[in-house]
Design a protein around this motif. Sequence first.
Motif, PDB file in Angstrom:
ATOM      1  N   ILE A 175       0.822  -1.209   0.000  1.00  0.00           N
ATOM      2  CA  ILE A 175       0.000   0.000   0.000  1.00  0.00           C
ATOM      3  C   ILE A 175       0.856   1.259   0.000  1.00  0.00           C
ATOM      4  O   ILE A 175       0.457   2.293  -0.580  1.00  0.00           O
ATOM      5  CB  ILE A 175      -0.978   0.003   1.194  1.00  0.00           C
ATOM      6  CG1 ILE A 175      -2.041   1.098   1.029  1.00  0.00           C
ATOM      7  CG2 ILE A 175      -0.238   0.145   2.516  1.00  0.00           C
ATOM      8  CD1 ILE A 175      -2.953   0.891  -0.143  1.00  0.00           C
ATOM      9  N   ARG A 179       0.318   4.297  -2.613  1.00  0.00           N
ATOM     10  CA  ARG A 179       0.031   5.674  -2.199  1.00  0.00           C
ATOM     11  C   ARG A 179       1.036   6.669  -2.779  1.00  0.00           C
ATOM     12  O   ARG A 179       0.785   7.880  -2.768  1.00  0.00           O
ATOM     13  CB  ARG A 179       0.034   5.751  -0.660  1.00  0.00           C
ATOM     14  CG  ARG A 179      -1.111   4.943  -0.019  1.00  0.00           C
ATOM     15  CD  ARG A 179      -2.440   5.635  -0.169  1.00  0.00           C
ATOM     16  NE  ARG A 179      -3.576   4.794   0.151  1.00  0.00           N
ATOM     17  CZ  ARG A 179      -4.068   4.584   1.369  1.00  0.00           C
ATOM     18  NH1 ARG A 179      -3.488   5.145   2.426  1.00  0.00           N
ATOM     19  NH2 ARG A 179      -5.136   3.838   1.545  1.00  0.00           N
ATOM     20  N   GLU A 180       2.163   6.187  -3.307  1.00  0.00           N
ATOM     21  CA  GLU A 180       3.112   7.072  -3.992  1.00  0.00           C
ATOM     22  C   GLU A 180       2.616   7.468  -5.381  1.00  0.00           C
ATOM     23  O   GLU A 180       3.148   8.405  -5.976  1.00  0.00           O
ATOM     24  CB  GLU A 180       4.477   6.401  -4.106  1.00  0.00           C
ATOM     25  CG  GLU A 180       5.194   6.246  -2.771  1.00  0.00           C
ATOM     26  CD  GLU A 180       6.468   5.439  -2.882  1.00  0.00           C
ATOM     27  OE1 GLU A 180       6.802   4.995  -4.009  1.00  0.00           O
ATOM     28  OE2 GLU A 180       7.140   5.239  -1.842  1.00  0.00           O
ATOM     29  N   ASP A 205      -9.583   5.658  -4.198  1.00  0.00           N
ATOM     30  CA  ASP A 205      -8.455   6.429  -4.712  1.00  0.00           C
ATOM     31  C   ASP A 205      -7.263   5.520  -5.034  1.00  0.00           C
ATOM     32  O   ASP A 205      -6.536   5.752  -6.004  1.00  0.00           O
ATOM     33  CB  ASP A 205      -8.031   7.502  -3.711  1.00  0.00           C
ATOM     34  CG  ASP A 205      -9.009   8.665  -3.647  1.00  0.00           C
ATOM     35  OD1 ASP A 205      -9.815   8.813  -4.584  1.00  0.00           O
ATOM     36  OD2 ASP A 205      -8.963   9.421  -2.657  1.00  0.00           O
ATOM     37  N   ASP A 206      -7.063   4.484  -4.213  1.00  0.00           N
ATOM     38  CA  ASP A 206      -6.001   3.519  -4.504  1.00  0.00           C
ATOM     39  C   ASP A 206      -6.278   2.822  -5.834  1.00  0.00           C
ATOM     40  O   ASP A 206      -5.371   2.620  -6.653  1.00  0.00           O
ATOM     41  CB  ASP A 206      -5.904   2.469  -3.394  1.00  0.00           C
ATOM     42  CG  ASP A 206      -5.524   3.068  -2.047  1.00  0.00           C
ATOM     43  OD1 ASP A 206      -4.813   4.099  -2.033  1.00  0.00           O
ATOM     44  OD2 ASP A 206      -5.929   2.498  -1.025  1.00  0.00           O
TER      45      ASP A 206
END
Length: 420
Positions: A175, A179-180, A205-206
Motif C-alpha cells: 500500500i 500511495r506514492e 483512490d487507490d
Amino acid sequence: MLLGVIADDFTGASDIANTLAKGLPGEGGLRTVQYLGIPHGKAEPDVEAGVIALKSRSIEAAAAVEQSLAALRWLLGQDCEQIVFKYCSTFDSTPQGNIGPVAEALARALDVKGVVVCPAFPGAGRTVYQGHLFVKDRLLNESGLQNHPLNPMTDADIRRWLRLQTTGGVGHVDIATVREGPASIKAALRKQDNTLVIVDAITDDDLVAIGRAVASCRLVTGGSGIAISLAANFIGRGLAAGTGAAVIGMDGPEAILAGSCSGATREQVDIHRKDHPALAIDVAGVLDGSVTAADLTSFLLANRGRAPLVYSSGTPGEVQAVQARFGRETVAAALDGLFASTARELVKAGIRRLVVAGGETSGAVVSALDLGALTIGAEIDPGVPVLLSGGDEPVALALKSGNFGAPDFFTKALERLAGR
C-alpha cells in the motif's frame, strides 16, 4: 472495441459492466455491452467495452482455462487494446483453481508479466492490505465466506492461495507504493519477474491510481473495482467520448428468484417476505421430484403485481446438512436446473422484470433464457446495474451477486427495472 472483459460469472460481468459504463464522476464511461457467453460474429461498431459473461467460476480448472482463452480470441478479434479478467471481490476459488490457472493462461497467451491481481472493492467492504483480503473489518476467512457452499475461502492471504493454484511465484506491491502514485506502481510492476502480482488497495483512490498505472498494460485482473478508472484512460486519449450508461426501463409483470445462501441475501429475503408473497424451496423435495419448476412458476404468476419471491437461501448449517445428504454437486445442479426451467416458463408467460440473486443462479437463468447481448443501464446498488435484453419482447434484469445489495434490494430493484 477498446476494452474486453472476461468475467467468470454472470453477476460479476454485470458488476464490471456497470463500473465501465459509469466511469469516474464527471468523466463518463464507455459504451458497454454484456454478452452472455462468447458471441457469434463481430460486435456492433459502436461498442467500446465488451464484457463476456462465462459460467466458469466453479467448473474444472482446465475447462475454465479453455473457455477463457476462447473468449480472449474473440475479444482480440474485435481489436481490443486491453483485456481484463474479472473475478469475485471475495476471490471465490479453491486451492485447485480457477483464478490462478486462468490468469496464468491469459498472461501466457498475451506474453506478459507483472500482471495486477487486485480483488478490492471498497464500496462493498472488500479491501486488500499486505496481500490479505478483508471483508469490512474481518479477514476473508472469518467473514462467513469460509462457509461458501461451492468455493469456501479458508485463507485470507491471497498470495498463499494463488501459489496453490499456479506454477510460478506471486509478487506483491504494498500500500505504501500504491500511495506514492501511478508512476511508482508502474515501476514496481515492471521490476517483477513474477507473472502475477497482488496489489494492495484500501480506498477507491487507490484503485484509481492502480488503474492509471496499468493504462498501457495488455492484461489486468481483479474485481470490478480495478476498472474504476480504466474508462478514463481511453477517454483521456480521445478514443472514447464518455457517454456512460444508457437510460432504460421496462415495466410489466415481475418475479424474484433467490438462490444465494450469503448473509446479505438471507437478510434481503427475510425483509422482503415480511410484506410480500414468498415461497421457500424445499431442496429435498427438489431432489425427490416432489417440488418442480411448475410449482414455483404457478406461485409467482399467481402473485404478479405483489413482488413475489421464491428462494432456496438457507443458513450455513442447513446448506451443509443438505449437501452431506445428497452431495454438493448434485444439489447445485438440481437447483440450477430448477431456477433455469422456472425462468424460461416465467418469460414465456409474460414476466418482463426479473430479479435474480446469486452468481450460480444468475448464470443458470440467463443461460436458459438465451437473451444475447444486454444493454447496461443505471446502477441499482453498488455493483448491480439494470440490464435490458433486445428483441421484440425485451426483459429487464437485475443479476445480483449473493453478497451485494442493500437490505431492501429486491423492492428497489423492481422499481429501477421499471425505470422508476
